[in-house]
Design a protein around this motif. Structure first.
Motif, PDB file in Angstrom:
ATOM      1  N   TRP A  80       2.274   4.694   1.433  1.00 11.24           N
ATOM      2  CA  TRP A  80       2.755   5.024   2.778  1.00 11.24           C
ATOM      3  C   TRP A  80       2.812   6.528   2.939  1.00 11.24           C
ATOM      4  O   TRP A  80       3.492   7.218   2.161  1.00 11.24           O
ATOM      5  CB  TRP A  80       4.140   4.400   2.969  1.00 11.24           C
ATOM      6  CG  TRP A  80       4.755   4.632   4.317  1.00 11.24           C
ATOM      7  CD1 TRP A  80       4.204   4.380   5.522  1.00 11.24           C
ATOM      8  CD2 TRP A  80       6.068   5.145   4.575  1.00 11.24           C
ATOM      9  NE1 TRP A  80       5.076   4.695   6.532  1.00 11.24           N
ATOM     10  CE2 TRP A  80       6.242   5.165   5.972  1.00 11.24           C
ATOM     11  CE3 TRP A  80       7.117   5.562   3.755  1.00 11.24           C
ATOM     12  CZ2 TRP A  80       7.415   5.609   6.581  1.00 11.24           C
ATOM     13  CZ3 TRP A  80       8.289   6.011   4.353  1.00 11.24           C
ATOM     14  CH2 TRP A  80       8.428   6.030   5.754  1.00 11.24           C
ATOM     15  N   THR A 122      -0.440  -0.969  12.233  1.00 14.02           N
ATOM     16  CA  THR A 122       0.220  -2.043  11.509  1.00 14.02           C
ATOM     17  C   THR A 122       1.202  -2.795  12.395  1.00 14.02           C
ATOM     18  O   THR A 122       1.752  -2.234  13.350  1.00 14.02           O
ATOM     19  CB  THR A 122       0.959  -1.485  10.278  1.00 14.02           C
ATOM     20  OG1 THR A 122       1.544  -2.561   9.545  1.00 14.02           O
ATOM     21  CG2 THR A 122       2.028  -0.485  10.683  1.00 14.02           C
ATOM     22  N   ASP A 144      -1.106  -3.656   4.644  1.00 11.68           N
ATOM     23  CA  ASP A 144      -1.598  -3.973   3.302  1.00 11.68           C
ATOM     24  C   ASP A 144      -2.945  -4.670   3.322  1.00 11.68           C
ATOM     25  O   ASP A 144      -3.524  -4.923   2.254  1.00 11.68           O
ATOM     26  CB  ASP A 144      -0.595  -4.900   2.590  1.00 11.68           C
ATOM     27  CG  ASP A 144       0.759  -4.250   2.373  1.00 11.68           C
ATOM     28  OD1 ASP A 144       0.800  -3.022   2.152  1.00 11.68           O
ATOM     29  OD2 ASP A 144       1.779  -4.971   2.420  1.00 11.68           O
ATOM     30  N   ARG A 175       0.825  -1.203   0.000  1.00 12.01           N
ATOM     31  CA  ARG A 175       0.000   0.000   0.000  1.00 12.01           C
ATOM     32  C   ARG A 175       0.861   1.255   0.000  1.00 12.01           C
ATOM     33  O   ARG A 175       2.050   1.221   0.309  1.00 12.01           O
ATOM     34  CB  ARG A 175      -0.896   0.007   1.236  1.00 12.01           C
ATOM     35  CG  ARG A 175      -2.201  -0.724   1.019  1.00 12.01           C
ATOM     36  CD  ARG A 175      -3.167  -0.377   2.110  1.00 12.01           C
ATOM     37  NE  ARG A 175      -4.470  -0.981   1.851  1.00 12.01           N
ATOM     38  CZ  ARG A 175      -5.321  -1.323   2.796  1.00 12.01           C
ATOM     39  NH1 ARG A 175      -4.999  -1.168   4.056  1.00 12.01           N
ATOM     40  NH2 ARG A 175      -6.490  -1.848   2.492  1.00 12.01           N
ATOM     41  N   GLU A 198      -6.707  -5.960   3.299  1.00  9.43           N
ATOM     42  CA  GLU A 198      -7.927  -5.439   2.686  1.00  9.43           C
ATOM     43  C   GLU A 198      -9.039  -5.340   3.734  1.00  9.43           C
ATOM     44  O   GLU A 198      -8.933  -5.869   4.835  1.00  9.43           O
ATOM     45  CB  GLU A 198      -8.363  -6.379   1.550  1.00  9.43           C
ATOM     46  CG  GLU A 198      -7.359  -6.467   0.416  1.00  9.43           C
ATOM     47  CD  GLU A 198      -7.722  -7.513  -0.623  1.00  9.43           C
ATOM     48  OE1 GLU A 198      -7.245  -7.397  -1.763  1.00  9.43           O
ATOM     49  OE2 GLU A 198      -8.477  -8.461  -0.283  1.00  9.43           O
ATOM     50  N   PRO A 229     -11.919  -0.249   7.756  1.00  9.72           N
ATOM     51  CA  PRO A 229     -10.973   0.047   8.837  1.00  9.72           C
ATOM     52  C   PRO A 229     -11.166  -0.823  10.075  1.00  9.72           C
ATOM     53  O   PRO A 229     -12.285  -1.139  10.479  1.00  9.72           O
ATOM     54  CB  PRO A 229     -11.262   1.521   9.163  1.00  9.72           C
ATOM     55  CG  PRO A 229     -11.872   2.072   7.923  1.00  9.72           C
ATOM     56  CD  PRO A 229     -12.657   0.943   7.315  1.00  9.72           C
ATOM     57  N   SER A 281      -5.922   4.252   2.821  1.00 11.31           N
ATOM     58  CA  SER A 281      -5.837   2.840   2.456  1.00 11.31           C
ATOM     59  C   SER A 281      -6.293   2.591   1.023  1.00 11.31           C
ATOM     60  O   SER A 281      -5.926   1.595   0.411  1.00 11.31           O
ATOM     61  CB  SER A 281      -6.662   1.985   3.428  1.00 11.31           C
ATOM     62  OG  SER A 281      -8.045   2.228   3.255  1.00 11.31           O
ATOM     63  N   ASP A 282      -7.100   3.496   0.464  1.00  7.03           N
ATOM     64  CA  ASP A 282      -7.581   3.354  -0.912  1.00  7.03           C
ATOM     65  C   ASP A 282      -6.619   3.951  -1.935  1.00  7.03           C
ATOM     66  O   ASP A 282      -6.866   3.866  -3.147  1.00  7.03           O
ATOM     67  CB  ASP A 282      -8.951   4.031  -1.068  1.00  7.03           C
ATOM     68  CG  ASP A 282     -10.058   3.296  -0.314  1.00  7.03           C
ATOM     69  OD1 ASP A 282      -9.898   2.078  -0.081  1.00  7.03           O
ATOM     70  OD2 ASP A 282     -11.047   3.929   0.048  1.00  7.03           O
ATOM     71  N   ILE A 339      -7.756   7.316   7.599  1.00  9.64           N
ATOM     72  CA  ILE A 339      -7.168   5.989   7.410  1.00  9.64           C
ATOM     73  C   ILE A 339      -7.824   5.284   6.227  1.00  9.64           C
ATOM     74  O   ILE A 339      -7.158   4.635   5.419  1.00  9.64           O
ATOM     75  CB  ILE A 339      -7.307   5.144   8.688  1.00  9.64           C
ATOM     76  CG1 ILE A 339      -6.500   5.777   9.842  1.00  9.64           C
ATOM     77  CG2 ILE A 339      -6.834   3.714   8.447  1.00  9.64           C
ATOM     78  CD1 ILE A 339      -5.018   5.912   9.573  1.00  9.64           C
ATOM     79  N   LYS A 340      -9.152   5.416   6.121  1.00 14.45           N
ATOM     80  CA  LYS A 340      -9.874   4.785   5.009  1.00 14.45           C
ATOM     81  C   LYS A 340      -9.430   5.372   3.670  1.00 14.45           C
ATOM     82  O   LYS A 340      -9.159   4.630   2.707  1.00 14.45           O
ATOM     83  CB  LYS A 340     -11.380   5.000   5.203  1.00 14.45           C
ATOM     84  CG  LYS A 340     -12.260   4.486   4.057  1.00 14.45           C
ATOM     85  CD  LYS A 340     -12.327   2.986   4.042  1.00 14.45           C
ATOM     86  CE  LYS A 340     -13.431   2.466   3.126  1.00 14.45           C
ATOM     87  NZ  LYS A 340     -13.247   2.816   1.707  1.00 14.45           N
ATOM     88  N   GLY A 364      -7.798  -4.044   7.295  1.00 16.71           N
ATOM     89  CA  GLY A 364      -7.569  -2.664   6.906  1.00 16.71           C
ATOM     90  C   GLY A 364      -6.248  -2.082   7.352  1.00 16.71           C
ATOM     91  O   GLY A 364      -5.931  -0.938   7.023  1.00 16.71           O
TER      92      GLY A 364
END
Length: 401
Positions: A32, A161, A197, A30, A199, A202, A85-86, A81-82, A194
């Protein structure tokens, strides 16, 4: 001997070829951000930027408040965060920050996360299918073919993470896991939904019971590696992982449980005892402590037993309004988790799970720990010995919090 090796690894600090197998190729790295962040009233505040991250490339500075990210207005931490993450690696990221009272528009290519590495042993990035979503897992494997005794590390409650490449080899948990690997143990860890990496929506919106399903999938996955000795597979539950560990061990075959810095009694008991202990350590007047604990009793009954939402508690018990406002960062989240997560923690039947796991348990407590209690760990060992005499052990870890 195993206990001594484990304690030695806990006491050590240290360092870190990458292989990809199974589902890992279907789970890309993902983007960063590369910054220390915290919630702010009108966005996300930047504490510092880290080398090689998207924030540094875009020119984000310490003290900036991100108000918009890729066209989305950032209203709260979970939303940020959402959106992050996309974000796809190498896509152009557009960031609006508030700096010295003025809006500044910035952009840069999204930078990928790095990877943990070592020239002493192998670090494997893989993925586990959890109800249709791929969750990142990371393993460390000693030199040789094995099979090796294996530690399945389960992290604490927070939505963060467990891919600690950016923190370097001296991160306390990677240091611990790497030292175990140097001593001949393979290790396994899995991200939450979430996070990193992984999927899915969140982690902050996930309850404990759903979270446990992810860790159960991780336990099934780790047993499939040919270098893992399934007759010497131990679950290490750290903090909230000490509640998750017994829950997954109660329904699966493991060689033993290690609990560290966790709770053994009900969460209401823990909450009361923890608050009083920390107030004592902080020098709070004992009468003031007592008044606070009485409020806690009322709050805990409404929240944990009667499953009331924070706003319901404030409406029913106005005297608890100030405490609720101080404890919850928004109307539905406490400590970064949805309020129902903590209600499910209260419902967790750890004593029954320790009984049903029917496996040796080593309960470790750091002598300087002010977050968990010695008595909780002694209690866990006592429970195990009550149902399975001789299988419960309690130890104090010197100079540890």
């Amino acid at each position: 001997m195993r206990t001594k090796k484990l304690l030695a690894a806990l006491a050590c600090l240290s360092l870190s070829v990458l292989t990809v197998s199974g589902n890992a190729a279907d789970l890309p790295r993902r983007a960063w951000l590369g910054a220390q962040i915290s919630p702010a009233e009108n966005g996300i505040e930047i504490g510092a930027t880290l080398p090689g991250g998207t924030a540094e490339a875009a020119g984000v500075e310490a003290g900036d408040v991100i108000t918009h990210f890729n066209g989305s207005e950032i209203a709260d931490f979970q939303e940020f965060i959402k959106v992050l993450s996309d974000t796809k690696v190498d896509s152009t990221v557009k960031i609006v920050v508030l700096r010295d009272g003025s809006e500044v528009a910035l952009e840069a290519p999204a930078k990928p996360r790095g990877m943990e590495s070592s020239d002493e042993f192998e670090i494997i990035y893989d993925a586990v299918d959890v109800n249709g979503d791929l969750f990142r897992c990371i393993l460390t494997k000693p030199e040789g073919e094995g099979p090796f005794p294996t530690i399945y590390y389960i992290q604490g409650y927070n939505c963060a993470t467990i891919d600690w490449w950016a923190a370097g080899p001296d991160h306390p948990i990677t240091s611990f896991l790497y030292n175990l690997t140097r001593q001949g143990y393979a290790t396994f860890r899995i991200e939450k939904r979430g996070m990193g990496d992984s999927e899915g929506d969140p982690c902050s919106e996930m309850g404990l019971n759903e979270e446990i399903l992810g860790f159960q999938a991780g336990l099934a996955a780790v047993k499939q590696y040919d270098f893992v000795d399934t007759d010497r597979l131990f679950v290490f539950g750290h903090s909230m992982g000490g509640i998750v560990g017994p829950a997954i061990a109660a329904n699966a075959d493991v060689s033993g449980l290690i609990l560290y810095g966790t709770g053994g009694k009900t969460w209401m008991e823990y909450n009361i005892e923890n608050n009083r202990r920390q107030m004592t350590l902080g020098g709070t007047d004992y009468v003031d402590q007592d008044e606070h604990v009485r409020l806690l009793h009322k709050f805990d009954a409404a929240y944990f037993v009667h499953k009331m939402a924070p706003n319901e508690i404030k409406e029913r018990y106005p005297e608890l309004s100030e405490y609720v406002d101080q404890t919850f960062e928004d109307p539905t989240h406490m400590f970064g988790r949805h309020y129902t997560f903590w209600q499910e923690v209260y419902d967790a039947d750890t004593v029954r799970n320790l009984r049903d796991a029917a496996t040796p348990v080593l309960a470790l407590w750091g002598e300087s720990d002010f977050v968990s209690t010695r008595s909780d760990h002694e209690f866990a060992a006592e429970v195990v010995n009550f149902y399975h005499p001789g299988k419960g052990e309690f130890q104090v870890v010197d100079n540890s919090d």
